[in-house]
Design an enzyme around this catalytic site. Structure first.
Site, PDB file in Angstrom:
ATOM      1  N   ASN A 136       0.784  -1.237   0.000  1.00  0.00           N
ATOM      2  CA  ASN A 136       0.000   0.000   0.000  1.00  0.00           C
ATOM      3  C   ASN A 136       0.821   1.295   0.000  1.00  0.00           C
ATOM      4  O   ASN A 136       0.323   2.334  -0.412  1.00  0.00           O
ATOM      5  CB  ASN A 136      -1.048  -0.001   1.127  1.00  0.00           C
ATOM      6  CG  ASN A 136      -0.442  -0.041   2.507  1.00  0.00           C
ATOM      7  OD1 ASN A 136       0.708  -0.449   2.682  1.00  0.00           O
ATOM      8  ND2 ASN A 136      -1.203   0.376   3.488  1.00  0.00           N
ATOM      9  N   GLU A 232       5.444  -3.987  12.002  1.00  0.00           N
ATOM     10  CA  GLU A 232       4.473  -2.896  11.831  1.00  0.00           C
ATOM     11  C   GLU A 232       3.255  -3.540  11.183  1.00  0.00           C
ATOM     12  O   GLU A 232       3.242  -3.783   9.977  1.00  0.00           O
ATOM     13  CB  GLU A 232       5.041  -1.797  10.912  1.00  0.00           C
ATOM     14  CG  GLU A 232       6.247  -1.073  11.453  1.00  0.00           C
ATOM     15  CD  GLU A 232       5.900  -0.057  12.528  1.00  0.00           C
ATOM     16  OE1 GLU A 232       4.721   0.320  12.650  1.00  0.00           O
ATOM     17  OE2 GLU A 232       6.816   0.343  13.254  1.00  0.00           O
ATOM     18  N   CYS A 266      -3.065   1.326   7.033  1.00  0.00           N
ATOM     19  CA  CYS A 266      -3.050   0.651   8.345  1.00  0.00           C
ATOM     20  C   CYS A 266      -3.733   1.482   9.416  1.00  0.00           C
ATOM     21  O   CYS A 266      -4.256   0.937  10.385  1.00  0.00           O
ATOM     22  CB  CYS A 266      -1.617   0.324   8.743  1.00  0.00           C
ATOM     23  SG  CYS A 266      -0.530   1.749   8.645  1.00  0.00           S
TER      24      CYS A 266
HETATM   25  P1  NAP Z   1       0.912  -8.894   3.702  1.00  0.00           P
HETATM   26  O1  NAP Z   1       0.100  -9.763   2.852  1.00  0.00           O
HETATM   27  O2  NAP Z   1       1.116  -9.276   5.107  1.00  0.00           O
HETATM   28  O3  NAP Z   1       2.338  -8.761   2.953  1.00  0.00           O
HETATM   29  C1  NAP Z   1       3.342  -7.887   3.436  1.00  0.00           C
HETATM   30  C2  NAP Z   1       4.697  -8.398   2.966  1.00  0.00           C
HETATM   31  O4  NAP Z   1       5.001  -9.598   3.676  1.00  0.00           O
HETATM   32  C3  NAP Z   1       4.720  -8.784   1.497  1.00  0.00           C
HETATM   33  O5  NAP Z   1       5.983  -8.475   0.972  1.00  0.00           O
HETATM   34  C4  NAP Z   1       4.479 -10.285   1.538  1.00  0.00           C
HETATM   35  O6  NAP Z   1       4.915 -10.945   0.385  1.00  0.00           O
HETATM   36  C5  NAP Z   1       5.281 -10.652   2.770  1.00  0.00           C
HETATM   37  N1  NAP Z   1       4.915 -11.906   3.442  1.00  0.00           N
HETATM   38  C6  NAP Z   1       3.717 -12.522   3.474  1.00  0.00           C
HETATM   39  N2  NAP Z   1       3.793 -13.663   4.201  1.00  0.00           N
HETATM   40  C7  NAP Z   1       5.057 -13.754   4.647  1.00  0.00           C
HETATM   41  C8  NAP Z   1       5.778 -14.718   5.426  1.00  0.00           C
HETATM   42  N3  NAP Z   1       5.171 -15.812   5.905  1.00  0.00           N
HETATM   43  N4  NAP Z   1       7.083 -14.514   5.676  1.00  0.00           N
HETATM   44  C9  NAP Z   1       7.705 -13.407   5.205  1.00  0.00           C
HETATM   45  N5  NAP Z   1       7.091 -12.471   4.446  1.00  0.00           N
HETATM   46  C10 NAP Z   1       5.782 -12.635   4.184  1.00  0.00           C
HETATM   47  O7  NAP Z   1       0.356  -7.395   3.688  1.00  0.00           O
HETATM   48  P2  NAP Z   1      -0.173  -6.555   2.456  1.00  0.00           P
HETATM   49  O8  NAP Z   1      -1.478  -7.073   2.023  1.00  0.00           O
HETATM   50  O9  NAP Z   1       0.907  -6.374   1.438  1.00  0.00           O
HETATM   51  O10 NAP Z   1      -0.364  -5.123   3.168  1.00  0.00           O
HETATM   52  C11 NAP Z   1      -1.462  -4.838   3.970  1.00  0.00           C
HETATM   53  C12 NAP Z   1      -1.163  -5.032   5.430  1.00  0.00           C
HETATM   54  O11 NAP Z   1      -0.038  -4.261   5.827  1.00  0.00           O
HETATM   55  C13 NAP Z   1      -2.319  -4.555   6.308  1.00  0.00           C
HETATM   56  O12 NAP Z   1      -2.503  -5.452   7.363  1.00  0.00           O
HETATM   57  C14 NAP Z   1      -1.820  -3.218   6.813  1.00  0.00           C
HETATM   58  O13 NAP Z   1      -2.415  -2.779   8.011  1.00  0.00           O
HETATM   59  C15 NAP Z   1      -0.364  -3.493   6.990  1.00  0.00           C
HETATM   60  N6  NAP Z   1       0.381  -2.244   7.026  1.00  0.00           N
HETATM   61  C16 NAP Z   1       0.879  -1.810   8.220  1.00  0.00           C
HETATM   62  C17 NAP Z   1       1.544  -0.591   8.280  1.00  0.00           C
HETATM   63  C18 NAP Z   1       2.138  -0.079   9.558  1.00  0.00           C
HETATM   64  O14 NAP Z   1       3.011   0.787   9.478  1.00  0.00           O
HETATM   65  N7  NAP Z   1       1.735  -0.559  10.719  1.00  0.00           N
HETATM   66  C19 NAP Z   1       1.701   0.176   7.120  1.00  0.00           C
HETATM   67  C20 NAP Z   1       1.160  -0.308   5.935  1.00  0.00           C
HETATM   68  C21 NAP Z   1       0.518  -1.516   5.888  1.00  0.00           C
HETATM   69  P3  NAP Z   1       3.965 -11.159  -0.896  1.00  0.00           P
HETATM   70  O15 NAP Z   1       2.689 -10.399  -0.679  1.00  0.00           O
HETATM   71  O16 NAP Z   1       4.764 -10.628  -2.008  1.00  0.00           O
HETATM   72  O17 NAP Z   1       3.724 -12.626  -1.003  1.00  0.00           O
END
Ligand code: NAP
Length: 459
Positions: A136, A232, A266
């Site tokens: 995002n 995060e 987030c």
């Molecule tokens: P996501 O599906 O959790 O993916 C985030 C990253 O982690 C991607 O690069 C993903 O790879 C990787 N990943 C997934 N499973 C993993 C594992 N088992 N081991 C290591 N890496 C792994 O999140 P998203 O859909 O991209 O983003 C949305 C989420 O991010 C929401 O929950 C949002 O709240 C959170 N977020 C938090 C913040 C904050 O600062 N707190 C800021 C922005 C977003 P692939 O997707 O390439 O497979």
């Protein structure tokens, strides 16, 4: 193998990138190990110059970066430009931090056995930081990891989201153009479960800096082994509206906080708690503003809400709306899917605490508006979740604001605005299941360094 990068608006392929294998990751880590040793010898001034130059280049190439961000993430072009502006600052802040990696003297002789001892502690780089980032904010969230990690003399192995790798690749080229020595930053592209997990469990990676979902974070905690992990994660951020608030202004801010990036932030406003006496007036002020939002192609200047990242994400949000309706919630506006990746901006009321839209992270263009009576009741409602990233409160009463600061179980309390506020120098991160550690370059450099104590025996 190739990974196809698609425009979420129409599914068209923007680019193909080479998928990395686990062997590629192992090879990159060996290269980075050597690169980091040399990079550690670079003066803080030289690191400052590189990161400052990166900030300047981002500003110079704002058009290219914002275009790429909008195209691959689906956020609107206006939102993408704002992200580039923020990343310019994040690299500037990181550049400044490279001059402030300090230690301090320790009064060893303050205990009986410290007699005739003196010394200090210094901060040293951890080595290689493994950075894993979500879709995002493909630029600024990468900047928040890469900038401070490089400021603190580390090498970085970056794995961006497979949905948005192009911005990360562009940033890598920019850093090298800015003078980053070779072999200090690598970008590998591949799925989280496969490549991400391989990075997480690798012994030569000393810190995992992850931003993403709670689901992935839980897996990371299980496979990381002995290394520092910074998480995060998500949230279902809440905003309290007291009856002395300026209703029109608050409604405007809730629209900003609830529907930006189609709610895929987030700290998006997900739960709004309105003091019961102003509930009707607030809803009357909110609905017309939500109706005014223009959905459409994210590349067009007048679009307010772009597509969601995927059809799967859209389907999940719709199913949660249906679940809430089954449990007695009422849809005040919207609630329907449009095309493959759009949902009408939606306002829901009367949602029971047991609904997913109240307890889980929704990550879509939906705001729930429920009423409450009394600040204690509102604080309890906000805290009634496993998440704790940020919360906002609109009030003119200092005592009420102080109660909120004390009672809210979150990493950041915003008084007089929505929780959807992050300034890049601030300590940013969550309590409870929203995360571990804090970002913001000044705080992150502490996470990316180890303390080494030095003792002089002076008999
Ligand atoms: P996501 O599906 O959790 O993916 C985030 C990253 O982690 C991607 O690069 C993903 O790879 C990787 N990943 C997934 N499973 C993993 C594992 N088992 N081991 C290591 N890496 C792994 O999140 P998203 O859909 O991209 O983003 C949305 C989420 O991010 C929401 O929950 C949002 O709240 C959170 N977020 C938090 C913040 C904050 O600062 N707190 C800021 C922005 C977003 P692939 O997707 O390439 O497979």
């Amino acid at each position: 193998m190739k990974i196809l990068v698609k425009n979420p608006y129409n599914g068209s392929v923007i680019s193909e990138v080479k998928a990395s294998t686990k062997d590629d990751v192992d090879r990159e880590i060996q290269i980075l190990k050597k690169g980091q040793k040399k990079y550690q010898g670079l003066s803080s001034y030289k690191r400052f110059v590189i990161l400052k130059k990166t900030s300047d280049l981002l500003r110079e190439h704002k058009k290219k970066f914002s275009h790429t961000i909008a195209l691959e993430s689906g956020k609107t072009i206006k939102e993408a430009r704002a992200e580039v502006d923020r990343a310019v600052q994040t690299f500037l802040l990181s550049a400044e931090e490279s001059k402030r990696i300090k230690g301090e003297t320790i009064p060893y002789d303050s205990v009986p056995e410290g007699e005739k001892k003196s010394g200090f502690y210094i901060r040293v780089p951890v080595g290689i930081v493994g950075a894993i980032t979500p879709f995002n904010f493909p630029l600024n969230l990468v900047a928040h990891k890469v900038g401070p990690a490089l400021a603190a003399s580390n090498a970085v192995l970056l794995k961006p989201s497979t949905k948005t790798p192009l911005t990360a690749l562009l940033l890598k080229d920019t850093l090298y153009k800015a003078g980053l020595p070779g072999d200090v930053l690598s970008v590998v592209i591949g799925s989280g479960e496969d490549i991400g997990n391989h990075i997480v469990s690798h012994k030569d990676i000393r810190v995992i800096s992850f931003t993403g979902s709670l689901n992935a974070a839980e897996k990371i905690t299980k496979s990381a082994g002995i290394k520092r992990i910074l998480l995060e994660c998500g949230s279902n951020s809440a905003c309290i509206i007291m009856d002395d608030a300026d209703i029109e202004h608050v409604a405007e801010r809730i629209v900003r906080g609830g529907y930006a990036l189609a709610g895929q932030v987030c700290i998006s406003v997900q739960r709004v708690f309105v003091e019961e006496g102003i509930m009707d007036d607030f809803v009357s002020a909110l609905i017309p503003k939500v109706k005014d939002l223009k959905m459409g192609n994210q590349m067009e200047e007048d679009t307010d809400i772009g597509p969601m990242i995927s059809k799967g994400a859209r389907d999940r949000v719709i199913s949660w709306i249906e679940e809430a309706k089954d449990r007695g919630a009422r849809v005040l506006y919207g609630g329907r899917p449009i095309d493959d990746t759009f949902i009408e901006p939606t306002v829901i009321t009367n949602a029971d605490e047991s609904c997913k839209i109240m307890g889980e992270e929704l990550f879509g263009p939906v705001v729930v508006v429920n009423k409450f009576s009394g600040i204690e009741n509102a604080i309890n409602k906000v805290n009634h979740t496993k998440y704790g990233l940020q919360a906002g409160i609109f009030t003119n009463n200092l005592d009420v604001a102080l109660s909120a600061i004390e009672g809210l179980e979150v990493g950041g309390v915003v008084i007089g605005d929505v929780p959807t506020y992050r300034a890049d120098p601030m300590p940013y991160g969550g309590m409870k299941y929203s995360g571990l550690g804090r970002e913001g370059p000044g705080f992150a450099v502490e996470e990316y360094t180890e303390i080494k104590a030095v003792v002089f025996n002076t008999p």
